[in-house]
Design an enzyme around this catalytic site. Sequence first.
Site, short mmCIF file in Angstrom:
data_model
loop_
_atom_site.label_atom_id
_atom_site.label_comp_id
_atom_site.label_asym_id
_atom_site.label_seq_id
_atom_site.Cartn_x
_atom_site.Cartn_y
_atom_site.Cartn_z
N HIS A 79 0.85 -1.19 0.00
CA HIS A 79 0.00 0.00 0.00
C HIS A 79 0.88 1.24 0.00
O HIS A 79 1.83 1.34 0.78
CB HIS A 79 -0.90 0.01 1.24
CG HIS A 79 -1.72 1.26 1.34
ND1 HIS A 79 -2.88 1.44 0.62
CD2 HIS A 79 -1.52 2.42 2.02
CE1 HIS A 79 -3.38 2.64 0.88
NE2 HIS A 79 -2.56 3.26 1.72
N ASP A 158 -15.34 2.29 6.91
CA ASP A 158 -14.31 3.26 6.51
C ASP A 158 -14.81 4.14 5.38
O ASP A 158 -14.54 5.34 5.34
CB ASP A 158 -13.02 2.55 6.09
CG ASP A 158 -12.03 3.56 5.54
OD1 ASP A 158 -11.64 4.45 6.31
OD2 ASP A 158 -11.72 3.51 4.34
N ARG A 165 -14.88 12.44 7.21
CA ARG A 165 -13.64 13.11 7.63
C ARG A 165 -13.19 14.12 6.58
O ARG A 165 -12.68 15.19 6.89
CB ARG A 165 -12.53 12.07 7.85
CG ARG A 165 -12.74 11.26 9.12
CD ARG A 165 -11.81 10.06 9.16
NE ARG A 165 -10.43 10.43 9.02
CZ ARG A 165 -9.50 9.68 8.40
NH1 ARG A 165 -9.81 8.52 7.87
NH2 ARG A 165 -8.26 10.09 8.32
N SER A 180 -8.21 3.65 8.96
CA SER A 180 -8.77 3.69 7.61
C SER A 180 -7.97 2.81 6.65
O SER A 180 -8.53 1.95 5.96
CB SER A 180 -8.77 5.15 7.15
OG SER A 180 -9.08 5.24 5.80
N LYS A 184 -9.02 -1.59 5.50
CA LYS A 184 -9.22 -2.08 4.12
C LYS A 184 -8.18 -3.15 3.78
O LYS A 184 -8.50 -4.17 3.18
CB LYS A 184 -9.09 -0.90 3.14
CG LYS A 184 -10.24 0.08 3.25
CD LYS A 184 -10.04 1.32 2.40
CE LYS A 184 -9.05 2.27 3.00
NZ LYS A 184 -9.18 3.67 2.66
N1 URA Z 1 -5.92 7.10 2.81
C1 URA Z 1 -6.90 6.37 3.39
O1 URA Z 1 -7.33 5.35 2.86
N2 URA Z 1 -7.40 6.81 4.56
C2 URA Z 1 -6.96 7.91 5.20
O2 URA Z 1 -7.44 8.23 6.26
C3 URA Z 1 -5.94 8.66 4.57
C4 URA Z 1 -5.43 8.22 3.38
#
Ligand code: URA
Length: 454
Positions: A79, A158, A165, A180, A184
């Site tokens: 990621h 999320d 957010r 967050s 995932k």
């Molecule tokens: N990327 C995400 O998936 N979540 C966040 O909170 C910030 C960046």
Amino acid sequence: MIVKLLLDKKREGGELAPEEIRALIDAYTRGDVPDYQMAAFAMAVCCRGMTAAETHALTDAMQHSGECLKWQGPSADKHSTGGIGDKLSLIIQPLAASCGISVPSLAGRGLGLTGGTVDKLESIPGYNACLSLDDFRRVVSECGVSIAAQTAEIAPADKKLYALRDVTGTVPSIPLIVGSILSKKLAEGAGTLVFDVKCGAGAFMKTRAEACTLARALVDGARAAGRRAAALVTAMDEPLGWTVGNALEVEEAIGVLRGDNGQDARCRICGQDARHPDHVVDEQNARHSEDVVELSGELATRMVALEKGVALEEARAMCRENLANGAAWERFAEMVKLHGGDLEAFASRPRGEAHVVAASRAGYVARVDAEGIAKAAFELGAGRAKSDDTIDFAAGVTLAVAHGDRVEVGQPLAWLYAPTRPERLADAARLVQGSIAITSEQPAAKQLILEVVE
Ligand code: URA
């Protein structure tokens, strides 16, 4: 659960119990907690922070708000927190798969200046990124790798919370970011998670200290959830590779995977693919995507080493070999085919005219500002301001120079593509000119990998 009492406790800096966090997230996902209360919660977390135990509980609750996938045998994913010209997933994911690891990779679309891996892949005609989870599983089991769009079944809490957010000034909070991202990635089910935490002007984390804190929290959070994990903190002051823009980046990634990046140079006059017989190319002009190759190799190396339990040197040698012998390219081509994509149609796509931005002074390239180049690519149509905007896959910037290069007056600095927005070329050209600093002194070499967090 009385939400107001949880909010009072968090506002005063108290520590919430795992059951309280789970109850809050579950109720919010069901629609039983209104957005205004959840926004207050997010703001309280921004101001008061969370303990490691709270962050773990938040991550776990969001992960389990939807489906959690499982894989047989070794599995890993990478990621990135998002950078300019970051086409690394297109190389790393198939490269790791070619080393015998399943790579289930759910990715996002771009918003604002940062591009998304899904958009890049959708610039290949026919590529269907929106797979059902069953089709996603099938593609991973058939070719070892699938890069698909995030589905509604994965971490729905999320999806809801992130959108909230975004409009309530509560994105910059390490525990919320960790919850967050990890919710995932953990739900994807991979045994190893490797993070590329970008740091610098073109990144979400502007300072090295912030990036290291996020990297540490991601690695610790993934380990607390029973996964193997590592992170690299990497520089994002200058774009990665030569291209910024969806199809241009796919083309560069394909060049790296096929090993013909460099021989497949750009034309000196127009910047187009030099294999076209009318173009003018010399070997001096043949450029390799060295930073892309280095970083892809190091991230894939960590996925392979951690998941296979082998030494870094052994994993690195395996990755180098599979990039050089075409094994990673074969995985990529197979994945694209299974997603319905047509690489021949991609190779022969119309590219549109290239607009040259030339150097107005001689000297050395001291800086290529990632944010400025991203703004130019955005202006040309490569990005979207709102999630439902359409993007022009062919639009973007191909750089002709990199940090430390010597340039003469009139030499190309970059080529711009804007097939659907030619009226924006002049503004974008000014942005590119302003983003490439040329000095009389040769600058020091830049460091790409700033920290390794294990
Ligand atoms: N990327 C995400 O998936 N979540 C966040 O909170 C910030 C960046």
